[in-house]
Design a protein around this motif. Structure first.
Motif, short mmCIF file in Angstrom:
data_model
loop_
_atom_site.label_atom_id
_atom_site.label_comp_id
_atom_site.label_asym_id
_atom_site.label_seq_id
_atom_site.Cartn_x
_atom_site.Cartn_y
_atom_site.Cartn_z
N SER A 235 4.98 -5.64 -14.36
CA SER A 235 4.57 -5.92 -12.99
C SER A 235 5.70 -6.60 -12.23
CB SER A 235 3.35 -6.84 -13.00
OG SER A 235 3.18 -7.42 -11.71
N ARG B 109 1.93 9.05 -4.67
CA ARG B 109 0.82 10.02 -4.61
C ARG B 109 1.22 11.26 -3.82
NH1 ARG B 109 -2.78 5.02 -3.68
NH2 ARG B 109 -2.68 4.34 -5.85
N ALA C 165 -8.73 1.66 -4.31
CA ALA C 165 -7.43 1.15 -4.74
C ALA C 165 -7.36 -0.35 -4.45
CB ALA C 165 -6.31 1.87 -4.00
N CYS C 166 -6.51 -1.02 -5.18
CA CYS C 166 -6.35 -2.46 -5.00
C CYS C 166 -5.99 -2.78 -3.55
CB CYS C 166 -5.23 -2.96 -5.92
SG CYS C 166 -4.84 -4.72 -5.65
N PRO C 167 -6.75 -3.66 -2.90
CA PRO C 167 -6.49 -3.94 -1.49
C PRO C 167 -5.14 -4.64 -1.26
CG PRO C 167 -8.20 -5.40 -2.34
CD PRO C 167 -7.91 -4.40 -3.41
N ASP C 168 -4.59 -5.26 -2.28
CA ASP C 168 -3.32 -5.97 -2.09
C ASP C 168 -2.10 -5.11 -2.37
OD1 ASP C 168 -4.65 -8.18 -1.28
OD2 ASP C 168 -4.02 -9.48 -2.94
N CYS C 169 -2.17 -4.24 -3.38
CA CYS C 169 -0.94 -3.49 -3.72
C CYS C 169 -1.14 -1.99 -3.74
CB CYS C 169 -0.37 -3.96 -5.06
SG CYS C 169 -1.30 -3.43 -6.48
N PRO D 167 5.81 -7.45 -8.96
CA PRO D 167 5.44 -8.57 -8.08
C PRO D 167 5.26 -9.89 -8.82
CG PRO D 167 4.11 -6.64 -7.58
CD PRO D 167 4.87 -6.35 -8.84
N MET D 168 4.95 -9.82 -10.10
CA MET D 168 4.69 -11.06 -10.84
C MET D 168 5.98 -11.78 -11.24
SD MET D 168 1.36 -10.41 -13.14
CE MET D 168 -0.15 -9.72 -12.43
N MET E 212 3.16 3.09 -3.81
CA MET E 212 1.93 3.75 -4.28
C MET E 212 1.64 4.99 -3.43
SD MET E 212 0.98 2.01 -6.85
CE MET E 212 1.93 0.64 -7.51
N GLN F 120 -8.67 -8.63 -13.11
CA GLN F 120 -7.41 -8.88 -12.41
C GLN F 120 -6.51 -7.65 -12.44
OE1 GLN F 120 -4.94 -12.01 -14.09
NE2 GLN F 120 -4.17 -12.49 -12.05
N CYS F 121 -5.94 -7.34 -11.29
CA CYS F 121 -5.00 -6.22 -11.20
C CYS F 121 -3.72 -6.60 -11.95
CB CYS F 121 -4.68 -5.92 -9.74
SG CYS F 121 -3.36 -4.71 -9.51
N ILE F 122 -3.30 -5.75 -12.88
CA ILE F 122 -2.14 -6.10 -13.69
C ILE F 122 -0.84 -6.02 -12.91
CG2 ILE F 122 -3.12 -5.52 -15.92
CD1 ILE F 122 -1.37 -2.89 -15.68
N VAL F 123 -0.84 -5.29 -11.82
CA VAL F 123 0.41 -5.16 -11.07
C VAL F 123 0.63 -6.33 -10.12
CG1 VAL F 123 1.61 -3.80 -9.31
CG2 VAL F 123 0.70 -2.69 -11.34
N CYS F 124 -0.40 -6.71 -9.36
CA CYS F 124 -0.15 -7.73 -8.33
C CYS F 124 -0.93 -9.02 -8.53
CB CYS F 124 -0.44 -7.16 -6.94
SG CYS F 124 -2.18 -7.03 -6.56
N GLY F 125 -1.86 -9.04 -9.45
CA GLY F 125 -2.59 -10.28 -9.70
C GLY F 125 -3.88 -10.42 -8.90
N GLU G 80 -6.15 -0.86 -15.23
CA GLU G 80 -6.19 -1.45 -16.56
C GLU G 80 -6.52 -2.93 -16.40
OE1 GLU G 80 -2.78 -0.35 -18.90
OE2 GLU G 80 -2.54 1.45 -17.68
N ASP H 142 -5.57 3.25 -12.63
CA ASP H 142 -4.37 2.63 -13.21
C ASP H 142 -4.46 1.11 -13.27
OD1 ASP H 142 -3.14 5.12 -13.50
OD2 ASP H 142 -2.47 5.08 -11.43
N MET I 295 3.02 -1.46 -1.95
CA MET I 295 2.07 -0.49 -1.40
C MET I 295 2.72 0.79 -0.88
SD MET I 295 -1.30 -1.16 0.92
CE MET I 295 -2.09 -2.43 -0.01
N VAL J 77 -2.61 -0.07 -5.96
CA VAL J 77 -2.72 0.59 -7.26
C VAL J 77 -4.09 1.26 -7.38
CG1 VAL J 77 -2.95 0.13 -9.73
CG2 VAL J 77 -1.07 -0.85 -8.48
N ALA J 78 -4.12 2.49 -7.87
CA ALA J 78 -5.37 3.22 -7.99
C ALA J 78 -6.26 2.59 -9.05
CB ALA J 78 -5.08 4.67 -8.38
#
Lengths: 383, 57
Positions: A45, A298, B38-42, A47-48, A294, B5-10, B50, B48, A291, B44-45
């Motif tokens: 990740s 797609r 999809a995640c409203p912050d980043c 962003p983390m 993403m 929790q979204c693994i990409v953005c938290g 996870e 995905d 974003m 991610v579908a």
């Protein structure tokens, strides 16, 4: 390689490269796919990287899947630790540090390099930047037993690191030549609130000051400013911006401006070469955020699987991970004519960027005003 | 009710709270969220995500 069908080759295993591979595999399980990456090829990740410290996450905690697991999941060959060296457009081949491979379509997901300020002094080479998992691992090692961190750059990444580092118990100073934090993204009124909130959390600010030198002083580093003042730190972390990686494309004869020039189909000046993510300039815009990647992945997955799909960006708010004062920005398009309208409320600022007719073009929200995000996104969609 | 929790953005999705402003009412379980969400912050579908299960209440 003498196989009948040359693979689709993606260069890069960051969020752009791997997200594209995943999206492509949702549409097409069969076409041979290869990922060439100079990194170890684990999925992590991004962003983390700028908010993992306070939560105690190590680099290996952030690596969610190995290259081997990704290869299996994607039904792809992952060439990890392999540097892409030269693209041959006429022969449709890629030269790498581990030999050559042919491609039918080539996708550049190369990312960007951290911009380095021109600093003098014998400590300049010790200035760190954190732009990938390997950088993060080194950062964590260097942080061990060191308390004082000076951050160059009060932009999104600089502010996130500042907040993360103070939460983890470090003494943090942030310097920027700009007079405010998040200068390119939010108006001064909103920036003042963020500055105050981070100051209350322990961050010391040096805004409107140009850093010119980093010198060693025993085990410490001395960051010197043009006005003759200086601050002492154990670590200097640079977060002043990103430069798209374009050299590979430029050398091959693919059109490059600020980034690798692509159209709404992510197609470069060569019809079989595509680019997305931090290295790409999509119709004039370089957007180094998650974003946009993403949405680009797609659209491009659809195009690569035979159904051309234009990339259309919806409003894309960016969350700035500063728990001291949560902030969300949705910057207006470059060159959009308008002005900020500020509404301050207890615990936050709501800033609307509107045109002469009052139409919303972008926004910035801090603190309690972040609750208005969805309403403003809908207003942008309707505009 | 669980949190994910979204693994990409938290980003954290709390089933108890839902995302009413996103059209997902309070109490909506993760498995009942539409696949095209999809995640409203980043962005991610859902497929995905996870998502990491944070806690069971």
């Amino acid at each position: 390689m003498n196989t009948a069908v040359a693979p689709i080759v993606i260069i890069g295993s960051g969020l752009a490269g791997y997200t594209l591979a995943r999206e492509l595999r949702k549409l097409d399980r069969a076409t041979p796919l290869a990922v060439v990456t100079a990194d170890e090829g684990s999925f992590y990740s991004k962003p983390m990287l700028s908010n993992a410290l306070a939560s105690g996450k190590s680099a290996s905690d952030l690596a969610l899947k190995t290259a081997v697991a990704m290869a299996a999941e994607l039904n792809a060959t992952v060439h990890a630790g392999t540097e892409a060296q030269a693209i041959d457009l006429s022969e449709r081949r890629l030269r790498t540090s581990d030999g050559e491979l042919g491609w039918s379509k080539l996708v550049l997901a190369l990312g960007a390099d951290p911009i380095r300020l021109p600093l003098s002094g014998d400590g300049a080479a010790a200035v760190l930047s954190v732009n990938d998992l390997r950088d993060y691992a080194r950062f964590r090692t260097v942080l061990e037993g060191r308390k004082r961190v000076a951050i160059l750059g009060a932009g999104l990444i600089g502010c996130e690191f500042a907040n993360d580092l103070v939460l983890a118990g470090h003494a943090v100073e942030v310097a920027d030549i700009a007079a405010q934090a998040l200068g390119r993204l939010i108006p001064p009124e909103a920036a003042a609130g963020l500055r105050a909130a981070l100051a209350a959390a322990g961050v010391r600010w040096h805004l409107g000051k140009k850093a010119v030198a980093v010198d060693r002083s025993g085990n410490a580093l001395v960051l010197g400013f043009e006005d003759g003042t200086h601050i002492e730190a154990d670590i200097v972390l640079s977060a002043v911006g990103l430069a798209p990686r374009t050299a590979l494309a430029r050398t091959a004869g693919v059109e490059v401006r600020r980034g690798i020039v692509v159209d709404r189909f992510l197609r470069s000046s060569d019809p079989d070469v595509y680019a997305l993510g931090d290295c790409a300039e999509v119709e004039g815009q370089v957007l180094p955020f998650v974003m946009p990647i993403m949405h680009a992945a797609r659209a491009l997955a659809s195009t690569l699987s035979g159904s051309d799909k234009a990339l259309i960006y919806p409003p894309m708010p960016v969350v700035v991970k500063t728990p001291a004062l949560p902030t969300v920005v949705c910057p207006p398009a470059p060159g959009a004519a308008g002005a900020w309208q500020i509404e301050s409320e207890a615990g936050g600022t709501l800033a609307r960027y509107v045109d002469a007719a009052g139409r919303l073009l972008g926004f910035a929200l801090t603190g309690s005003a972040t609750a208005h995000k969805n309403r403003l996104v809908k207003e942008l969609q309707a505009a | 009710m669980k949190s994910w929790q979204c693994i990409v953005c938290g980003f954290i999705y709390d089933e108890a709270k839902g995302l009413p402003e996103d059209g997902i009412s309070a109490g909506t379980r993760w498995q009942d969220i539409p696949a095209d969400w999809a995640c409203p912050d980043c962005g991610v579908a859902k497929a995905d995500f996870e998502m990491i299960e944070l806690a069971a209440a």
